[in-house]
Design a protein around this motif. Structure first.
Motif, PDB file in Angstrom:
ATOM      1  N   LYS A  63      75.601 -39.868  14.846  1.00  0.00           N
ATOM      2  CA  LYS A  63      74.646 -40.269  15.893  1.00  0.00           C
ATOM      3  C   LYS A  63      73.783 -39.094  16.334  1.00  0.00           C
ATOM      4  O   LYS A  63      72.573 -39.247  16.526  1.00  0.00           O
ATOM      5  CB  LYS A  63      75.397 -40.864  17.089  1.00  0.00           C
ATOM      6  N   LEU A  64      74.389 -37.925  16.501  1.00  0.00           N
ATOM      7  CA  LEU A  64      73.629 -36.753  16.932  1.00  0.00           C
ATOM      8  C   LEU A  64      72.614 -36.351  15.866  1.00  0.00           C
ATOM      9  O   LEU A  64      71.441 -36.112  16.173  1.00  0.00           O
ATOM     10  CB  LEU A  64      74.571 -35.591  17.243  1.00  0.00           C
ATOM     11  N   ALA A  65      73.040 -36.297  14.618  1.00  0.00           N
ATOM     12  CA  ALA A  65      72.120 -35.929  13.532  1.00  0.00           C
ATOM     13  C   ALA A  65      70.950 -36.905  13.475  1.00  0.00           C
ATOM     14  O   ALA A  65      69.791 -36.499  13.369  1.00  0.00           O
ATOM     15  CB  ALA A  65      72.863 -35.898  12.197  1.00  0.00           C
ATOM     16  N   ARG A  66      71.238 -38.187  13.574  1.00  0.00           N
ATOM     17  CA  ARG A  66      70.173 -39.195  13.533  1.00  0.00           C
ATOM     18  C   ARG A  66      69.219 -39.056  14.713  1.00  0.00           C
ATOM     19  O   ARG A  66      68.017 -39.268  14.559  1.00  0.00           O
ATOM     20  CB  ARG A  66      70.772 -40.588  13.493  1.00  0.00           C
ATOM     21  N   SER A  67      69.754 -38.682  15.884  1.00  0.00           N
ATOM     22  CA  SER A  67      68.893 -38.538  17.062  1.00  0.00           C
ATOM     23  C   SER A  67      67.899 -37.384  16.892  1.00  0.00           C
ATOM     24  O   SER A  67      66.884 -37.340  17.571  1.00  0.00           O
ATOM     25  CB  SER A  67      69.725 -38.344  18.331  1.00  0.00           C
ATOM     26  N   PHE A  68      68.177 -36.461  15.981  1.00  0.00           N
ATOM     27  CA  PHE A  68      67.272 -35.364  15.675  1.00  0.00           C
ATOM     28  C   PHE A  68      66.495 -35.612  14.389  1.00  0.00           C
ATOM     29  O   PHE A  68      65.910 -34.698  13.815  1.00  0.00           O
ATOM     30  CB  PHE A  68      68.042 -34.037  15.587  1.00  0.00           C
TER      31      PHE A  68
END
Length: 137
Positions: A63-68
């Motif tokens: 989720k964090l990687a996708r948010s960036f």
């Protein structure tokens, strides 16, 4: 340590469980394809076991990687059971909803713990009842 293909990022996760309280924490390092540091995080996941905590780390990392805007993701974990569950063709039938989410997005490989101690150390930084993700840049 395996690096990600060009255009991908690599997420190394690790979980830690306090043996007296069974409180789980996760740590994660997100690296570029050439192995450079992009960011990391840690998070308390509550009462847990090693598999559940590792799966939370994987899901939170995705989720964090996708948010960036990082959409091609190689996950590396030292938890053999997590890797087997997510790589299983029957993952959609798993009793762990976290397995379904991990399977939808990524390539995954097993990474021996001794190859990436950074995620392990980041996991151990989390403590207390703060269930928020702490992003490290």
């Amino acid at each position: 340590m395996e690096t990600a293909p060009d255009g991908w990022c690599c997420i190394n996760t690790d979980a830690a469980i306090d043996p007296t309280t069974n409180e789980g924490t996760v740590g994660c390092v997100i690296r570029s394809a050439d192995g450079g540091w992009l960011m990391g995080f840690n998070k308390v996941v509550g009462i847990s076991n090693p598999l559940q905590a590792e799966l939370w780390g994987i899901l939170t990392g995705i989720k964090l990687a996708r948010s960036f805007g990082l959409n091609s993701i190689l996950i590396q974990t030292d938890n053999t059971q997590a890797a087997l569950l997510i790589n299983d063709r029957e993952a959609q039938r798993s009793p762990f909803p976290l397995v379904h989410a991990g399977r939808m997005y990524v390539a995954l490989s097993r990474n021996p713990r001794e190859e990436d101690k950074v995620a392990d150390e980041i996991a151990r930084l989390s403590s207390g009842a703060n269930f928020q993700v702490t992003i490290l840049r």
